[in-house]
Scaffold this motif. Structure first.
Motif, PDB file in Angstrom:
ATOM      1  N   GLY A  84      24.532  37.277  25.524  1.00  0.00           N
ATOM      2  CA  GLY A  84      24.260  38.368  26.456  1.00  0.00           C
ATOM      3  C   GLY A  84      25.242  38.423  27.598  1.00  0.00           C
ATOM      4  O   GLY A  84      25.078  39.238  28.504  1.00  0.00           O
ATOM      5  N   SER A  85      26.231  37.538  27.591  1.00  0.00           N
ATOM      6  CA  SER A  85      27.246  37.581  28.643  1.00  0.00           C
ATOM      7  C   SER A  85      27.998  38.905  28.566  1.00  0.00           C
ATOM      8  O   SER A  85      28.003  39.591  27.535  1.00  0.00           O
ATOM      9  CB  SER A  85      28.221  36.410  28.495  1.00  0.00           C
ATOM     10  N   SER A  86      28.662  39.222  29.650  1.00  0.00           N
ATOM     11  CA  SER A  86      29.355  40.502  29.731  1.00  0.00           C
ATOM     12  C   SER A  86      30.589  40.506  28.830  1.00  0.00           C
ATOM     13  O   SER A  86      31.652  40.035  29.204  1.00  0.00           O
ATOM     14  CB  SER A  86      29.767  40.788  31.176  1.00  0.00           C
ATOM     15  N   SER A  87      30.421  41.002  27.594  1.00  0.00           N
ATOM     16  CA  SER A  87      31.522  41.070  26.653  1.00  0.00           C
ATOM     17  C   SER A  87      32.568  42.088  27.095  1.00  0.00           C
ATOM     18  O   SER A  87      33.763  41.905  26.866  1.00  0.00           O
ATOM     19  CB  SER A  87      30.988  41.426  25.261  1.00  0.00           C
ATOM     20  N   ILE A  88      32.115  43.166  27.757  1.00  0.00           N
ATOM     21  CA  ILE A  88      33.045  44.222  28.166  1.00  0.00           C
ATOM     22  C   ILE A  88      34.070  43.675  29.148  1.00  0.00           C
ATOM     23  O   ILE A  88      35.278  43.833  28.977  1.00  0.00           O
ATOM     24  CB  ILE A  88      32.280  45.404  28.792  1.00  0.00           C
ATOM     25  N   PHE A  89      33.602  42.999  30.198  1.00  0.00           N
ATOM     26  CA  PHE A  89      34.530  42.484  31.196  1.00  0.00           C
ATOM     27  C   PHE A  89      35.399  41.352  30.637  1.00  0.00           C
ATOM     28  O   PHE A  89      36.561  41.215  30.994  1.00  0.00           O
ATOM     29  CB  PHE A  89      33.760  41.999  32.430  1.00  0.00           C
ATOM     30  N   THR A  90      34.817  40.546  29.741  1.00  0.00           N
ATOM     31  CA  THR A  90      35.607  39.467  29.120  1.00  0.00           C
ATOM     32  C   THR A  90      36.699  40.056  28.231  1.00  0.00           C
ATOM     33  O   THR A  90      37.827  39.558  28.201  1.00  0.00           O
ATOM     34  CB  THR A  90      34.703  38.536  28.287  1.00  0.00           C
TER      35      THR A  90
END
Length: 219
Positions: A84-90
């Motif tokens: 659920g970590s922010s894949s978009i920003f990563t």
């Protein structure tokens, strides 16, 4: 008496004839000699000059082109700290890293599926020549599942081929850039994306520095 006179006459005639013949011979000899002295001896045709064989032109040694050094393979991947970590920003940070690495003419860059730290290290260890660069987001306040994205910073680590040991690692924080033109609010999403992409590029530059490769923006 008569016979004696005849004999004398005949002898005189013979002498006169002999003298005349002798004189004629002298004249003929003189004429022949004069004719011979006036005749030019024709020049003998000179022997034809032998054509010397053409000298071969010296071979010009062409400079041997220098073989270009083989490109250094680099695999850049990302890691999501938690589900659920922010894949978009990563992805944005990883994209900035890839963009910067691809600007270098000394490396061959590729990307792969997500890996955690151990997987990235194991991949590099199993490879003979490929460095693995791992990009992930961290935060000093909240985890990357929530909180203020402005608090995110980019964490990077590069693993060496053959050993899987850390070649270089570090953290890069977002700055106070106002982002691209037209985005005046430093806290806007566009500004955060701009900063995370810049952090990814800076991570790439630091990795190249550790590999003794001049980053593209410093050429």
């Amino acid at each position: 008496m008569h016979n004696a006179a005849c004999s004398v006459l005949h002898a005189g005639l013979r002498r006169s004839v002999s003298l005349l013949l002798f004189a004629l011979l002298l004249v003929a000899a003189a004429s022949f000699a004069q004719a011979q002295s006036g005749r030019r001896i024709p020049k003998q045709p000179g022997s034809p000059e032998r054509n010397s064989p053409a000298q071969p032109e010296p071979t010009v040694q062409q400079p041997t082109p220098k073989e270009s050094a083989p490109l250094l393979p680099i695999l850049a991947v990302k890691n999501l700290q938690t589900v659920g970590s922010s894949s978009i920003f990563t992805d944005i940070a990883l994209g900035g890293c890839l963009e910067e690495l691809k600007q270098s003419t000394a490396v061959e860059v590729s990307s792969g599926k997500d890996k955690n730290r151990k997987e990235a290290s194991d991949y590099a260890k199993a490879s003979k020549d490929t460095y693995v660069v791992l990009i992930q987001l961290e935060s000093d306040t909240f985890d990357t599942m929530g909180g203020n994205p402005r608090s995110f910073y980019v964490s990077y680590v590069a693993f060496a081929p053959g050993t899987g040991k850390v070649k270089t690692q570090g953290h890069i924080y977002q700055g106070q850039s106002r982002g691209p033109v037209g985005v005046p609010n430093p806290g806007s999403t566009a500004s955060i994306e701009y900063e995370l992409r810049r952090c990814g590029r800076e991570a790439a530059d630091r990795v190249l520095d550790a590999l003794n490769i001049t980053p593209p923006r410093r050429h």
